[in-house]
Design an enzyme around this catalytic site. Structure first.
Site, PDB file in Angstrom:
ATOM      1  N   HIS A 196      26.026   9.557  36.844  1.00 49.66           N
ATOM      2  CA  HIS A 196      27.476   9.303  36.789  1.00 49.66           C
ATOM      3  C   HIS A 196      27.858   8.165  37.725  1.00 49.66           C
ATOM      4  O   HIS A 196      27.049   7.750  38.556  1.00 49.66           O
ATOM      5  CB  HIS A 196      28.255  10.558  37.222  1.00 49.66           C
ATOM      6  CG  HIS A 196      28.066  10.892  38.677  1.00 49.66           C
ATOM      7  ND1 HIS A 196      26.908  11.433  39.162  1.00 49.66           N
ATOM      8  CD2 HIS A 196      28.882  10.738  39.755  1.00 49.66           C
ATOM      9  CE1 HIS A 196      27.002  11.608  40.471  1.00 49.66           C
ATOM     10  NE2 HIS A 196      28.197  11.187  40.866  1.00 49.66           N
ATOM     11  N   ASP A 198      31.142   7.255  40.476  1.00 49.92           N
ATOM     12  CA  ASP A 198      32.244   7.939  41.142  1.00 49.92           C
ATOM     13  C   ASP A 198      33.552   7.277  40.717  1.00 49.92           C
ATOM     14  O   ASP A 198      33.680   6.050  40.790  1.00 49.92           O
ATOM     15  CB  ASP A 198      32.080   7.868  42.673  1.00 49.92           C
ATOM     16  CG  ASP A 198      30.862   8.651  43.132  1.00 49.92           C
ATOM     17  OD1 ASP A 198      30.406   9.529  42.383  1.00 49.92           O
ATOM     18  OD2 ASP A 198      30.365   8.382  44.244  1.00 49.92           O
ATOM     19  N   HIS A 296      24.492   6.761  39.534  1.00 51.39           N
ATOM     20  CA  HIS A 296      23.536   7.404  40.426  1.00 51.39           C
ATOM     21  C   HIS A 296      23.404   8.865  40.046  1.00 51.39           C
ATOM     22  O   HIS A 296      24.187   9.388  39.240  1.00 51.39           O
ATOM     23  CB  HIS A 296      23.964   7.239  41.891  1.00 51.39           C
ATOM     24  CG  HIS A 296      25.362   7.668  42.192  1.00 51.39           C
ATOM     25  ND1 HIS A 296      26.467   6.921  41.850  1.00 51.39           N
ATOM     26  CD2 HIS A 296      25.844   8.781  42.788  1.00 51.39           C
ATOM     27  CE1 HIS A 296      27.554   7.547  42.239  1.00 51.39           C
ATOM     28  NE2 HIS A 296      27.202   8.702  42.810  1.00 51.39           N
ATOM     29  N   ARG A 306      18.248  20.473  49.949  1.00 48.86           N
ATOM     30  CA  ARG A 306      18.950  19.242  50.304  1.00 48.86           C
ATOM     31  C   ARG A 306      20.424  19.563  50.468  1.00 48.86           C
ATOM     32  O   ARG A 306      21.012  20.261  49.632  1.00 48.86           O
ATOM     33  CB  ARG A 306      18.761  18.189  49.215  1.00 48.86           C
ATOM     34  CG  ARG A 306      19.514  16.903  49.489  1.00 48.86           C
ATOM     35  CD  ARG A 306      19.054  15.763  48.577  1.00 48.86           C
ATOM     36  NE  ARG A 306      19.643  14.512  49.020  1.00 48.86           N
ATOM     37  CZ  ARG A 306      20.711  13.949  48.479  1.00 48.86           C
ATOM     38  NH1 ARG A 306      21.303  14.530  47.440  1.00 48.86           N
ATOM     39  NH2 ARG A 306      21.194  12.822  48.955  1.00 48.86           N
TER      40      ARG A 306
HETATM   41  C1  GA4 Z   1      31.941  12.599  40.390  1.00 50.32           C
HETATM   42  C2  GA4 Z   1      32.385  12.328  41.842  1.00 50.32           C
HETATM   43  C3  GA4 Z   1      32.924  13.591  42.546  1.00 50.32           C
HETATM   44  O1  GA4 Z   1      31.846  14.448  42.895  1.00 50.32           O
HETATM   45  C4  GA4 Z   1      33.920  14.365  41.658  1.00 50.32           C
HETATM   46  C5  GA4 Z   1      33.143  14.784  40.413  1.00 50.32           C
HETATM   47  C6  GA4 Z   1      33.877  15.673  39.400  1.00 50.32           C
HETATM   48  C7  GA4 Z   1      33.472  17.158  39.527  1.00 50.32           C
HETATM   49  O2  GA4 Z   1      32.362  17.444  39.942  1.00 50.32           O
HETATM   50  O3  GA4 Z   1      34.310  17.995  39.187  1.00 50.32           O
HETATM   51  C8  GA4 Z   1      33.549  15.083  38.007  1.00 50.32           C
HETATM   52  C9  GA4 Z   1      32.700  13.802  38.277  1.00 50.32           C
HETATM   53  C10 GA4 Z   1      33.018  13.459  39.718  1.00 50.32           C
HETATM   54  C11 GA4 Z   1      32.997  12.635  37.324  1.00 50.32           C
HETATM   55  C12 GA4 Z   1      33.607  12.957  35.947  1.00 50.32           C
HETATM   56  C13 GA4 Z   1      34.233  14.369  35.860  1.00 50.32           C
HETATM   57  C14 GA4 Z   1      34.791  14.740  37.216  1.00 50.32           C
HETATM   58  C15 GA4 Z   1      32.819  15.993  37.029  1.00 50.32           C
HETATM   59  C16 GA4 Z   1      33.128  15.365  35.715  1.00 50.32           C
HETATM   60  C17 GA4 Z   1      32.511  15.654  34.584  1.00 50.32           C
HETATM   61  C18 GA4 Z   1      34.572  15.497  42.424  1.00 50.32           C
HETATM   62  C19 GA4 Z   1      34.883  13.416  41.029  1.00 50.32           C
HETATM   63  O4  GA4 Z   1      35.972  13.105  41.435  1.00 50.32           O
HETATM   64  O5  GA4 Z   1      34.338  12.876  39.873  1.00 50.32           O
END
Ligand code: GA4
Length: 363
Positions: A196, A198, A296, A306
């Site tokens: 994904h 961020d 990443h 971890r």
């Molecule tokens: C990725 C970055 C952060 O961890 C997060 C994630 C969020 C989640 O885990 O609920 C998301 C992911 C993240 C990207 C797209 C969406 C939202 C899961 C998902 C499928 C908290 C964020 O803001 O985006």
């Protein structure tokens, strides 16, 4: 060369990547240009001499370890991770799964204090440790964003940092625990947190000395980033890349304007769009730089747990992300329609982890 694969065991062992290491105690102009270069070339870098006290980090890690070693029923008292709380294996809303358990918190102090009640037997201590950690890493994030603005020769050097300093900033904090596991009994770890980018502006990541972070380089190769428990790993989020995208377009039409301005509380006409907001951030960002929000993922280690801690610096939900009106011409049309961080966030959560979201906003 190794082709990226959702099956981590299929990949031959790629060489680990040495991310640029930025020493923040260096000469400021030099540091600013190194950071800018790292954001353009890698989208990821490490910082040392960052000024975040080791005790602050150690205290946060200790709270994390103590939370994750609790029995399941106690961890579940934190409530589900949607919107903020404890999550296990399930990530987001759309069926993504990983070998991870986590705590997801909003960084608003009131929200931290409310969450602490269900997370810890000593809520006051937990609350003060999280607030202390968040304050310290937010300070680091602001410093880095100011340096980036400097490296981009932006006029108002606190332009980016203002957004995460705002009391309404939608920044998040996440504690991850990747228990030891392997991929189908192989010698490689399993996928802990899938591929994904961020969505936010900037991420400040810290982990224990167990590896697992991998970044995807241009030719679809996954390269491991060796753990470094003395440094913070920093990466560019989508919102920061986005500024870069419209900038490129402008650059290709020979319009380089090296300044950025932030105006709050105004209304604007942007091309055909009327942007109305009482709490509007209008970003006027132009540079010849191009920052990358890089894909990443995190794999588990087969023997050791971890732990990672991530701060995601985000604008307030109403913050507007767009290109300035005077630069929207027939020759340099808007690449993306104007949108708020809230809209972008909603779109991100409506998709799967690995989906690309920016194209939803293409004009
Ligand atoms: C990725 C970055 C952060 O961890 C997060 C994630 C969020 C989640 O885990 O609920 C998301 C992911 C993240 C990207 C797209 C969406 C939202 C899961 C998902 C499928 C908290 C964020 O803001 O985006």
């Amino acid at each position: 060369m190794v082709v990226a694969s959702p099956n981590p065991s299929r990949a031959e062992k790629p060489e680990a990547i040495e991310l640029p290491v930025i020493n923040l105690s260096g000469e400021r102009t030099e540091v600013a240009s190194l950071i800018t270069k790292a954001c353009e070339e890698y989208g990821f870098f490490k910082v040392i001499n960052h000024g975040v006290p080791e005790e602050t980090v150690a205290a946060m890690e200790e709270e994390g370890v103590s939370f994750f070693t609790k029995p399941d029923v106690e961890k579940q008292r934190a409530g589900p991770a949607v919107p903020y709380g404890y999550g296990r294996k399930n990530i987001g809303f759309n069926g993504d799964i990983g070998e991870v358990e986590y705590l997801l918190l909003h960084t608003n102090p009131l929200s931290i204090s409310q969450s602490s009640i269900t997370i810890s037997g000593d809520p006051q201590k937990f609350c003060s440790v999280v607030n202390g950690y968040v304050r310290a890493v937010r300070g680091l994030a602001c410093d880095l964003l100011d340096l980036m603005a400097g490296g981009l020769r932006v006029h108002d050097q606190s332009l980016f940092s203002k957004m995460i300093r705002d009391v309404e900033s939608d920044s998040l904090f996440r504690l991850n625990h990747y228990p030891p596991s392997s991929f189908h009994h192989c010698t490689t770890g399993a996928v802990g947190f899938g591929e994904h980018t961020d969505p936010q502006i900037l991420t400040i990541l810290r982990s224990n000395d167990v590896g697992g972070l991998q970044i995807r380089v241009a030719d679809a190769v996954w390269v491991p980033v060796p753990p470094d428990p003395t440094a913070f790993c920093v990466n560019v989020g989508d919102v920061l890349q986005l500024f870069g995208s419209s900038l490129n377009q402008l650059e290709s039409h020979g319009k380089l304007v090296n300044h950025v301005q932030l105006i709050k509380g105004s209304n604007y006409d942007i091309g055909p769009y009327q942007v109305e907001s009482t709490n509007l951030y209008f970003l006027k960002a132009m540079t010849n730089g191009r920052f990358m929000s890089v894909r990443h993922r995190a794999l588990t280690n087969i023997n050791k747990p971890r732990i990672s801690m991530a701060y995601f610096g985000a604008p307030p939900l109403q913050a507007m992300v767009t290109t300035p009106p005077e630069l929207v011409t027939p020759h340099s049309p808007l690449l993306y329609r104007p949108f708020t961080w809230g809209e972008y966030k909603r779109a991100s959560y409506s998709l799967q982890l690995g989906d690309s979201r920016l194209q939803l906003f293409r004009k």
